[in-house]
Scaffold this motif. Sequence first.
Motif, PDB file in Angstrom:
ATOM      1  N   LYS A 134      39.714  46.050  32.820  1.00  0.00           N
ATOM      2  CA  LYS A 134      39.488  45.440  34.161  1.00  0.00           C
ATOM      3  C   LYS A 134      39.975  43.411  34.273  1.00  0.00           C
ATOM      4  N   LEU A 135      40.111  43.518  34.803  1.00  0.00           N
ATOM      5  CA  LEU A 135      40.189  42.015  35.215  1.00  0.00           C
ATOM      6  C   LEU A 135      39.320  41.644  36.331  1.00  0.00           C
ATOM      7  N   HIS A 136      38.422  40.661  36.444  1.00  0.00           N
ATOM      8  CA  HIS A 136      37.186  40.328  36.875  1.00  0.00           C
ATOM      9  C   HIS A 136      38.154  39.142  37.476  1.00  0.00           C
ATOM     10  N   GLY A 137      37.534  38.221  37.972  1.00  0.00           N
ATOM     11  CA  GLY A 137      37.890  37.098  39.024  1.00  0.00           C
ATOM     12  C   GLY A 137      38.863  37.581  40.080  1.00  0.00           C
ATOM     13  N   GLU A 138      39.431  35.948  41.033  1.00  0.00           N
ATOM     14  CA  GLU A 138      40.411  36.515  42.113  1.00  0.00           C
ATOM     15  C   GLU A 138      41.186  34.946  42.250  1.00  0.00           C
ATOM     16  N   GLY A 139      41.987  35.795  43.109  1.00  0.00           N
ATOM     17  CA  GLY A 139      42.328  34.318  43.590  1.00  0.00           C
ATOM     18  C   GLY A 139      44.247  34.434  42.634  1.00  0.00           C
ATOM     19  N   ALA A 140      43.836  32.569  42.527  1.00  0.00           N
ATOM     20  CA  ALA A 140      44.693  32.751  41.919  1.00  0.00           C
ATOM     21  C   ALA A 140      45.329  32.574  40.064  1.00  0.00           C
ATOM     22  N   VAL A 141      43.827  32.282  39.802  1.00  0.00           N
ATOM     23  CA  VAL A 141      43.191  32.536  38.644  1.00  0.00           C
ATOM     24  C   VAL A 141      43.198  33.744  37.967  1.00  0.00           C
ATOM     25  N   LYS A 142      43.425  34.972  38.554  1.00  0.00           N
ATOM     26  CA  LYS A 142      43.491  36.540  38.471  1.00  0.00           C
ATOM     27  C   LYS A 142      45.182  36.784  38.280  1.00  0.00           C
ATOM     28  N   ARG A 143      45.631  36.464  39.002  1.00  0.00           N
ATOM     29  CA  ARG A 143      47.211  36.098  39.458  1.00  0.00           C
ATOM     30  C   ARG A 143      47.660  35.980  38.543  1.00  0.00           C
ATOM     31  N   ARG A 144      47.553  34.633  38.056  1.00  0.00           N
ATOM     32  CA  ARG A 144      47.615  33.409  36.521  1.00  0.00           C
ATOM     33  C   ARG A 144      47.853  34.642  35.091  1.00  0.00           C
ATOM     34  N   ILE A 145      46.707  34.937  35.167  1.00  0.00           N
ATOM     35  CA  ILE A 145      45.978  35.862  33.462  1.00  0.00           C
ATOM     36  C   ILE A 145      46.902  37.218  34.168  1.00  0.00           C
ATOM     37  N   MET A 146      47.329  37.833  35.341  1.00  0.00           N
ATOM     38  CA  MET A 146      48.685  39.222  35.572  1.00  0.00           C
ATOM     39  C   MET A 146      49.778  38.536  35.292  1.00  0.00           C
ATOM     40  N   ASP A 147      49.791  38.067  35.376  1.00  0.00           N
ATOM     41  CA  ASP A 147      51.436  36.538  35.536  1.00  0.00           C
ATOM     42  C   ASP A 147      51.625  36.527  33.699  1.00  0.00           C
ATOM     43  N   MET A 148      50.845  36.282  33.061  1.00  0.00           N
ATOM     44  CA  MET A 148      50.677  36.114  31.802  1.00  0.00           C
ATOM     45  C   MET A 148      50.547  37.279  30.709  1.00  0.00           C
TER      46      MET A 148
END
Length: 73
Positions: free
Chosen positions: A17-31
Amino acid sequence: MQTLREAAVGSRVSVIKLHGEGAVKRRIMDMGITKGTEVYVRKVAPLGDPVEVMVRGYELSLRKEDARMIEVQ
């Protein structure tokens, strides 16, 4: 709960699971770090930041704060 930050060097872990929210979570997913992805922990810098991992065939360096948001098993 174990995070990527706590994973041992040389281990292979799977993202739960990815914790966090918004732009940070999106950046991790984009990687390329998404649920079910296998991650190999290559090395950790002497002071613990950054963490170097292999994801989907490429090398990636993550900050400690980002690695703590990634729950693994």
